[in-house]
Scaffold this motif. Structure first.
Motif, short mmCIF file in Angstrom:
data_model
loop_
_atom_site.label_atom_id
_atom_site.label_comp_id
_atom_site.label_asym_id
_atom_site.label_seq_id
_atom_site.Cartn_x
_atom_site.Cartn_y
_atom_site.Cartn_z
N ASN A 1 -16.12 -20.37 28.78
CA ASN A 1 -16.48 -20.24 30.18
C ASN A 1 -17.29 -21.47 30.58
N ARG A 2 -16.70 -22.32 31.40
CA ARG A 2 -17.35 -23.57 31.78
C ARG A 2 -18.40 -23.35 32.87
N GLN A 3 -18.24 -22.31 33.67
CA GLN A 3 -19.19 -22.07 34.74
C GLN A 3 -20.57 -21.68 34.20
N TYR A 4 -20.57 -20.84 33.17
CA TYR A 4 -21.84 -20.36 32.61
C TYR A 4 -22.15 -20.98 31.25
N HIS A 5 -21.29 -21.86 30.77
CA HIS A 5 -21.55 -22.63 29.55
C HIS A 5 -21.72 -21.73 28.32
N VAL A 6 -20.76 -20.85 28.10
CA VAL A 6 -20.76 -20.00 26.91
C VAL A 6 -19.37 -20.01 26.29
N ILE A 7 -19.35 -19.98 24.96
CA ILE A 7 -18.10 -19.96 24.19
C ILE A 7 -18.19 -18.80 23.21
N TRP A 8 -17.15 -17.99 23.18
CA TRP A 8 -17.15 -16.78 22.35
C TRP A 8 -15.88 -16.73 21.52
N TYR B 1 -9.30 -22.98 13.53
CA TYR B 1 -8.41 -22.24 14.44
C TYR B 1 -9.17 -21.90 15.71
N ALA B 2 -8.49 -22.05 16.83
CA ALA B 2 -9.14 -21.87 18.14
C ALA B 2 -8.56 -20.73 18.96
N TRP B 3 -7.57 -20.04 18.44
CA TRP B 3 -6.73 -19.11 19.21
C TRP B 3 -7.53 -18.01 19.91
N GLU B 4 -8.53 -17.44 19.25
CA GLU B 4 -9.25 -16.30 19.80
C GLU B 4 -10.52 -16.67 20.55
N TYR B 5 -10.73 -17.94 20.79
CA TYR B 5 -11.94 -18.37 21.50
C TYR B 5 -11.73 -18.30 23.02
N LEU B 6 -12.80 -18.00 23.72
CA LEU B 6 -12.83 -18.06 25.18
C LEU B 6 -13.95 -19.00 25.60
N PHE C 1 -17.01 -11.16 29.88
CA PHE C 1 -16.33 -12.42 30.18
C PHE C 1 -15.43 -12.30 31.41
N ASN C 2 -14.90 -11.11 31.66
CA ASN C 2 -14.14 -10.91 32.89
C ASN C 2 -15.05 -10.93 34.11
N LEU C 3 -16.26 -10.39 33.98
CA LEU C 3 -17.23 -10.52 35.06
C LEU C 3 -17.55 -11.98 35.33
N MET C 4 -17.74 -12.75 34.26
CA MET C 4 -18.04 -14.17 34.41
C MET C 4 -16.87 -14.98 34.94
#
Length: 351
Positions: A107-114, A100-105, A129-132
């Motif tokens: 960020n391609r700019q900083y290369h992080v997945i949460w 399941y992927a629904w709750e993942y974020l 993540f909003n700052l990023m």
């Protein structure tokens, strides 16, 4: 002559094909190797970056020193190994289990997945993540908009394929917390302190109507459900397989950690060091700082948790263990201490 011309033509075509194949083969091999080594190359760059920082004596107070960084790195490796072992042990990494992927974020700019687990430092990291996503700190501190709604304007709900593709050059992480501490935190935040007329306030009223019994002495006088009423509600909802509120859904249900590879597994209990390690590894120290933005953190947390669970019966604690079984097992948490503080009722077993 006709047959010779046809043979010559065929031979010419074969030679041309072989020449083209010989020309393209090195490029094909290069692309295959590049694809296979891309993740290794990215990880190597991160290691080289850390070595550069250590060798050049970076003095940022927010960073871990070399020995501590390596110590936390070893802790992360042990957690990854433990998770993989438990996933295999319980068969949760098999093809019969859906990712399941629904709750993942992502960020391609900083290369992080949460994978966002509510009530596990989610307020702090939603802010990060909003700052990023290029919201300013001034805007975030003043706005009345819900942080998750702001985030989803910048981070679309991903698919499983999107996550796996992005993992090639990203750090994937999640933050976990003892399941029963998380449940108590959700109860305190969303039920006890629900905003008047909000969704959770209305939920609380329904819980009281159904579970508050006049035969129970003394009858609770609280305007919100007491903890044992709330737990009865959660267990009954789970029993009939209704979708649980995201704040107390087992996190193994929506992060499906056996279906994705995690680089960093942070724990609430060691969050300060863990998030410094993550920030340093992902090179985010110029963007975000390790901090708590959780109003529930405080010296009375343990006392409050003990008080809440002392109200439960053993059968209710058994039910909670069964509900959060994989959260306990995959991340090496235990429930045993909680059996020392609950009420005693019937003889029932926990796994």
């Amino acid at each position: 002559m006709g047959r010779r011309n046809v043979s010559a033509l065929r031979l010419g075509r074969c030679v041309a094909f072989l020449a083209a194949a010989a020309f393209l083969l090195p490029f094909s091999i290069l692309l295959m190797v590049a694809d296979q080594q891309y993740n290794l190359t990215y990880n190597s760059k991160r290691v080289f970056y850390q070595e550069y920082m250590f060798e050049n004596g970076t003095h940022d107070e927010g960073l871990l020193h070399r020995e501590k960084f390596l110590e936390v790195g070893n802790r992360m490796e042990a957690r990854r190994d433990y998770l993989r072992s438990e996933c295999s042990k319980h068969g949760l990494d098999s093809s019969s289990h859906k990712a399941y992927a629904w709750e993942y974020l992502i960020n391609r700019q900083y290369h992080v997945i949460w994978c966002n687990i509510f009530k596990a430092a989610s307020t702090s990291w939603m802010y990060n993540f909003n700052l990023m996503a290029n919201y300013t700190a001034t805007f975030l501190d003043k706005t009345k908009e819900v942080p998750l709604e702001l985030a989803r304007k910048k981070y679309a709900r991903p698919t499983v394929e999107m996550i796996r593709k992005a993992q090639g050059d990203s750090i994937t992480f999640l933050i976990v917390r003892h399941p029963l501490e998380r449940l108590a935190s959700a109860y305190n935040d969303k039920i006890v302190h629900a905003w008047p007329k909000s969704f959770h306030d209305q939920m609380g009223r329904r819980i009281i109507k159904k579970y508050r019994k006049s035969s129970v002495k003394p009858v609770p006088t609280e305007r919100y459900p007491v903890f044992e009423e709330f737990v009865s509600y959660v267990l009954d909802e789970a029993k009939v397989k209704r979708t649980l509120d995201m704040h107390w859904t087992p996190y193994t249900d929506f992060c499906t950690p056996c279906k994705f590879n995690f680089d960093v597994i942070l724990k609430f209990e060691t969050l300060d060091e863990d998030q410094r390690f993550l920030i340093q590894m992902a090179r985010l120290q110029e963007i975000i700082k390790p901090e708590w933005r959780n109003s529930g953190k405080g010296t009375n947390t343990l006392h409050n948790i003990n008080h809440l669970y002392s109200r439960l019966k053993k059968s209710q604690l058994d039910g909670l263990y069964n509900l959060y079984k994989y959260d306990f097992q995959l991340f090496n948490y235990t429930i045993d201490n909680y059996y020392e503080i609950i009420k005693k009722d019937d003889d029932s077993n926990h796994g």
